[in-house]
Design a protein around this motif. Structure first.
Motif, PDB file in Angstrom:
ATOM      1  N   PRO A  45       0.838  -1.204   0.000  1.00  0.00           N
ATOM      2  CA  PRO A  45       0.000   0.000   0.000  1.00  0.00           C
ATOM      3  C   PRO A  45       0.870   1.250   0.000  1.00  0.00           C
ATOM      4  N   VAL A  46       0.375   2.311  -0.647  1.00  0.00           N
ATOM      5  CA  VAL A  46       1.112   3.565  -0.724  1.00  0.00           C
ATOM      6  C   VAL A  46       1.226   4.180   0.659  1.00  0.00           C
ATOM      7  N   GLN A  47       0.125   4.230   1.373  1.00  0.00           N
ATOM      8  CA  GLN A  47       0.117   4.736   2.743  1.00  0.00           C
ATOM      9  C   GLN A  47      -0.656   3.739   3.583  1.00  0.00           C
ATOM     10  N   PRO A  48      -0.302   3.636   4.846  1.00  0.00           N
ATOM     11  CA  PRO A  48      -1.086   2.722   5.681  1.00  0.00           C
ATOM     12  C   PRO A  48      -2.506   3.240   5.838  1.00  0.00           C
ATOM     13  N   ARG A  49      -3.430   2.313   5.913  1.00  0.00           N
ATOM     14  CA  ARG A  49      -4.840   2.699   6.049  1.00  0.00           C
ATOM     15  C   ARG A  49      -5.113   3.168   7.463  1.00  0.00           C
ATOM     16  N   ARG A  50      -6.006   4.092   7.596  1.00  0.00           N
ATOM     17  CA  ARG A  50      -6.390   4.585   8.910  1.00  0.00           C
ATOM     18  C   ARG A  50      -7.898   4.702   8.955  1.00  0.00           C
ATOM     19  N   SER A  51      -8.427   4.587  10.143  1.00  0.00           N
ATOM     20  CA  SER A  51      -9.878   4.681  10.269  1.00  0.00           C
ATOM     21  C   SER A  51     -10.282   6.145  10.358  1.00  0.00           C
ATOM     22  N   VAL A  52     -11.397   6.454   9.754  1.00  0.00           N
ATOM     23  CA  VAL A  52     -11.925   7.820   9.735  1.00  0.00           C
ATOM     24  C   VAL A  52     -13.391   7.751  10.129  1.00  0.00           C
ATOM     25  N   ALA A  53     -13.813   8.676  10.963  1.00  0.00           N
ATOM     26  CA  ALA A  53     -15.225   8.716  11.368  1.00  0.00           C
ATOM     27  C   ALA A  53     -16.072   9.118  10.169  1.00  0.00           C
ATOM     28  N   GLN A  54     -17.164   8.416   9.983  1.00  0.00           N
ATOM     29  CA  GLN A  54     -18.050   8.716   8.873  1.00  0.00           C
ATOM     30  C   GLN A  54     -18.908   9.922   9.221  1.00  0.00           C
ATOM     31  N   VAL A  55     -18.948  10.893   8.309  1.00  0.00           N
ATOM     32  CA  VAL A  55     -19.733  12.098   8.527  1.00  0.00           C
ATOM     33  C   VAL A  55     -20.784  12.152   7.422  1.00  0.00           C
ATOM     34  N   ILE A  56     -22.034  12.193   7.831  1.00  0.00           N
ATOM     35  CA  ILE A  56     -23.125  12.281   6.866  1.00  0.00           C
ATOM     36  C   ILE A  56     -23.788  13.629   7.072  1.00  0.00           C
ATOM     37  N   GLY A  57     -23.598  14.525   6.122  1.00  0.00           N
ATOM     38  CA  GLY A  57     -24.178  15.859   6.232  1.00  0.00           C
ATOM     39  C   GLY A  57     -25.583  15.899   5.671  1.00  0.00           C
ATOM     40  N   ARG A  58     -26.286  16.927   5.980  1.00  0.00           N
ATOM     41  CA  ARG A  58     -27.642  17.105   5.460  1.00  0.00           C
ATOM     42  C   ARG A  58     -27.584  17.718   4.071  1.00  0.00           C
ATOM     43  N   MET A  59     -28.600  17.424   3.300  1.00  0.00           N
ATOM     44  CA  MET A  59     -28.715  18.032   1.978  1.00  0.00           C
ATOM     45  C   MET A  59     -29.082  19.499   2.159  1.00  0.00           C
ATOM     46  N   PRO A  60     -28.605  20.350   1.263  1.00  0.00           N
ATOM     47  CA  PRO A  60     -28.978  21.758   1.404  1.00  0.00           C
ATOM     48  C   PRO A  60     -30.473  21.941   1.146  1.00  0.00           C
ATOM     49  N   ALA A  61     -31.032  22.931   1.786  1.00  0.00           N
ATOM     50  CA  ALA A  61     -32.462  23.208   1.631  1.00  0.00           C
ATOM     51  C   ALA A  61     -32.728  23.655   0.193  1.00  0.00           C
ATOM     52  N   PRO A  62     -33.829  23.214  -0.388  1.00  0.00           N
ATOM     53  CA  PRO A  62     -34.126  23.642  -1.753  1.00  0.00           C
ATOM     54  C   PRO A  62     -34.403  25.145  -1.775  1.00  0.00           C
ATOM     55  N   PRO A  63     -34.028  25.786  -2.862  1.00  0.00           N
ATOM     56  CA  PRO A  63     -34.279  27.227  -2.924  1.00  0.00           C
ATOM     57  C   PRO A  63     -35.783  27.506  -2.970  1.00  0.00           C
ATOM     58  N   ALA A  64     -36.138  28.662  -2.459  1.00  0.00           N
ATOM     59  CA  ALA A  64     -37.554  29.050  -2.450  1.00  0.00           C
ATOM     60  C   ALA A  64     -38.019  29.250  -3.897  1.00  0.00           C
ATOM     61  N   PRO A  65     -39.215  28.784  -4.216  1.00  0.00           N
ATOM     62  CA  PRO A  65     -39.689  28.955  -5.595  1.00  0.00           C
ATOM     63  C   PRO A  65     -39.894  30.429  -5.909  1.00  0.00           C
ATOM     64  N   THR A  66     -39.569  30.768  -7.127  1.00  0.00           N
ATOM     65  CA  THR A  66     -39.760  32.153  -7.536  1.00  0.00           C
ATOM     66  C   THR A  66     -41.236  32.388  -7.827  1.00  0.00           C
ATOM     67  N   VAL A  67     -41.716  33.502  -7.365  1.00  0.00           N
ATOM     68  CA  VAL A  67     -43.120  33.842  -7.556  1.00  0.00           C
ATOM     69  C   VAL A  67     -43.223  34.726  -8.794  1.00  0.00           C
ATOM     70  N   VAL A  68     -43.981  34.248  -9.746  1.00  0.00           N
ATOM     71  CA  VAL A  68     -44.184  35.008 -10.976  1.00  0.00           C
ATOM     72  C   VAL A  68     -45.538  35.699 -10.866  1.00  0.00           C
ATOM     73  N   PRO A  69     -45.546  37.021 -10.957  1.00  0.00           N
ATOM     74  CA  PRO A  69     -46.847  37.704 -10.862  1.00  0.00           C
ATOM     75  C   PRO A  69     -47.701  37.381 -12.087  1.00  0.00           C
ATOM     76  N   MET A  70     -48.943  37.100 -11.814  1.00  0.00           N
ATOM     77  CA  MET A  70     -49.886  36.783 -12.894  1.00  0.00           C
ATOM     78  C   MET A  70     -51.091  37.708 -12.786  1.00  0.00           C
ATOM     79  N   ALA A  71     -51.615  38.019 -13.930  1.00  0.00           N
ATOM     80  CA  ALA A  71     -52.822  38.838 -13.954  1.00  0.00           C
ATOM     81  C   ALA A  71     -53.989  37.991 -13.449  1.00  0.00           C
TER      82      ALA A  71
END
Length: 141
Positions: free
Chosen positions: A57-83
């Motif tokens: 192996p190129v480098q010895p393996r090491r254990s790493v804590a798994q980090v699961i992040g949250r998905m970013p919040a979806p952007p707010a829908p754009t409001v199109v003015p309608m007659a």
């Protein structure tokens, strides 16, 4: 005495076997003498030299804590003015079924004298609405 000699001989053999196994474990393994595996430059589906050992192996393996992040919040829908929509035209509600008075080959008349033109169960009233004949009654939609 004979029994003690046999016991000593068995003990000596056991020590030799364990010492021999320990000495053998310190010798370099046979796989260290083998070359590192590489692909044949002429045929990539074969190894250049067989048998071979996997590359270190190129480098010895090491254990790493798994980090699961949250998905970013979806952007707010754009409001199109309608007659505003124009008001819907008033849809006439169907009238109550009218009893049929007399029928001929061109249509029927109800008890009030209104004419329904057409043959069979599907007819039209004087306003052009579709009317349906159900036995002795006529209902327009």
């Amino acid at each position: 005495m004979k029994k003690m000699t046999k016991t000593m001989l068995a003990l000596a053999c056991a020590m030799l076997v364990s010492a021999g196994g320990h000495a053998w474990a310190q010798e370099p393994a046979a796989s260290d003498e083998l070359p590192v595996c590489r692909l044949d430059p002429r045929d990539s589906g074969k190894l250049a030299v067989e048998p071979c050992r996997p590359a270190p192996p190129v480098q010895p393996r090491r254990s790493v804590a798994q980090v699961i992040g949250r998905m970013p919040a979806p952007p707010a829908p754009t409001v199109v003015p309608m007659a505003p929509l124009p008001p819907n035209p008033a849809v006439p509600m169907p009238r109550a079924p009218q009893p049929i008075g007399a029928c001929d080959s061109g249509g029927c008349r109800d008890a009030a004298g209104a004419r329904y033109n057409g043959a069979g169960n599907a007819t039209l009233d004087a306003n052009g609405r579709i009317c349906h004949r159900n036995g002795a009654f006529m209902q327009c939609f």
